[in-house]
Design an enzyme around this catalytic site. Structure first.
Site, PDB file in Angstrom:
ATOM      1  N   CYS A 101       0.939  -1.078  -0.085  1.00 15.58           N
ATOM      2  CA  CYS A 101       0.200   0.473   0.483  1.00 15.58           C
ATOM      3  C   CYS A 101       1.089   1.709  -0.391  1.00 15.58           C
ATOM      4  O   CYS A 101       1.402   1.792   1.118  1.00 15.58           O
ATOM      5  CB  CYS A 101      -0.857  -0.279   1.281  1.00 15.58           C
ATOM      6  SG  CYS A 101      -1.832   1.394   1.509  1.00 15.58           S
ATOM      7  N   CYS A 132       0.012   4.438   1.843  1.00 15.21           N
ATOM      8  CA  CYS A 132       0.330   3.734   3.675  1.00 15.21           C
ATOM      9  C   CYS A 132       1.801   4.113   3.714  1.00 15.21           C
ATOM     10  O   CYS A 132       2.009   4.437   5.022  1.00 15.21           O
ATOM     11  CB  CYS A 132      -0.189   2.479   4.057  1.00 15.21           C
ATOM     12  SG  CYS A 132      -2.167   1.452   3.464  1.00 15.21           S
ATOM     13  N   ASP A 133       2.203   3.726   2.504  1.00 12.64           N
ATOM     14  CA  ASP A 133       3.455   3.044   3.529  1.00 12.64           C
ATOM     15  C   ASP A 133       4.913   4.136   2.904  1.00 12.64           C
ATOM     16  O   ASP A 133       6.203   3.879   2.777  1.00 12.64           O
ATOM     17  CB  ASP A 133       4.369   1.873   3.014  1.00 12.64           C
ATOM     18  CG  ASP A 133       3.523   1.002   4.595  1.00 12.64           C
ATOM     19  OD1 ASP A 133       3.041   1.422   5.521  1.00 12.64           O
ATOM     20  OD2 ASP A 133       3.474   0.310   3.821  1.00 12.64           O
TER      21      ASP A 133
END
Ligand code: NDP
Length: 315
Positions: free
Chosen positions: A140, A143-144
């Site tokens: 993701c 997200c990261d």
């Protein structure tokens, strides 16, 4: 309605304990519907396999994914939600109250069902991919991506998700390399054009990820050209696997209307499915946004829809 476990008919049965399921539980519990949540195979959902969550509003310093899900759970329990570990293995939506099998033995009956079973990122199946998940391997970018500033980033896949991830990652990475197993992308024309235009993105065609390199964290990738068989190793700080998601909806195949990739179809501006009394929320019905906050939002919608549906039925 009897209260003996066999005869009990749940007012609201929720499948899944990610942000969608637990938000539905908070709302249903606060409406005195005493929801029962079946936690599923991965209690807490996909957030339990991420590290820091920095994009959920209300947490300016961020927090760890598993910790966030503990908070969701605590909040749902506070208002009387009952949580049960286990997996539903069979669902009969052709009768009402709906009948479901938990773990192949217990039968659950429910007047309304909220499906919040989520999706799972498809993985390549490499041992090194699993071992370094959360330590440079991610599924993701939203997200990261932020953690890999000025690094060489590899994205695996040739679909819309891969293009979207690659484009997003150009904000952080020094370089972004898309590794695709063919010499032609599956992504839509518009996404392809955008990716081709980016100066930071390069394409490595006809190639697959053979191994993620690194002990404590990702340090490189070993790629294999599928046409020539040639192996190459390249330095890398992160690997994003973007080869699609699989909605966890198999249980309802042939019963609920789904699109051709298995996502449950909900009626516009609602969580209504093709069966009265069955509602869907979160990633099981969302292939576009797939964020914790949007999952929570649709979880809230599902609980409100279920509450109103019950009210209309019982008066
Ligand atoms: P897709 O199934 O469309 O694409 C998956 C990609 O991964 C394909 O290029 C496929 O290769 C590759 N792949 C699959 N398995 C492997 C493997 N084992 N090894 C190497 N490569 C592999 O999934 P997406 O998640 O990209 O998209 C899902 C749906 O969501 C699509 O309908 C898409 O259009 C939509 N979507 C739309 C977006 C948008 O409009 N902004 C954003 C994201 C998704 P191959 O091509 O060879 O099969």
């Amino acid at each position: 309605m009897s209260d003996s476990p066999q005869d009990r008919v749940e007012k609201v049965l929720i499948l899944g304990s990610g942000p969608a399921g637990l938000t539905a539980a908070i709302y249903a519990a606060r409406a005195n519907l005493e929801p029962l949540v079946i936690e599923g195979l991965q209690p807490g959902g996909q957030l339990t396999i991420t590290t820091d969550v920095e994009n959920y509003p209300g947490f300016p310093d961020g927090l760890m994914g598993p910790e966030m899900m503990e908070l969701f759970k605590k909040q749902a329990s506070r208002f009387g939600t009952r949580l049960k570990l286990g997996e539903v293995t069979k669902a009969d939506l052709g009768r009402w109250p709906f009948e479901l099998q938990l773990g192949g033995k217990d039968t659950l009956r429910a007047e309304t069902l909220i499906i919040a079973t989520g999706a799972s990122a498809r993985q390549l199946g490499l041992d090194s991919e699993k071992r370094l998940l959360g330590r440079g391997v991610s599924m993701c970018a939203t997200c990261d991506g932020f953690f890999f500033r000025d690094q060489d980033i590899f994205v695996i896949g040739g679909g819309d998700t891969a293009m979207e991830e690659a484009l997003f990652l150009t904000r952080f990475g020094r370089s972004v390399s898309v590794v695709h197993r063919r010499d032609e992308l599956r992504a839509s024309k518009v996404m392809q054009d955008r990716a081709f235009k980016s100066e930071k993105i390069r394409f490595i065609w006809d190639s697959v990820l053979e191994e993620v390199l690194g002990e404590e964290k990702v340090t490189g990738v070993r790629l294999k050209n599928v046409k020539t068989g040639e192996l190459t190793e390249q330095a890398a700080g992160a690997v994003f696997v973007a080869i699609g998601h699989v909605p966890n909806t198999k249980l309802f195949e042939g019963q609920l209307e789904m699109n051709d990739t298995g996502y449950i179809v909900t009626k516009p501006d609602s969580s209504y499915t093709s069966i009265e009394g069955v509602f869907a929320c979160g990633d099981a019905q969302d292939w576009v946004y797939r964020q914790a906050v949007t999952a929570a939002g649709t979880g809230c919608m599902a609980a409100i829809d279920a509450e109103r549906w019950l009210e209309a039925r019982h008066g």
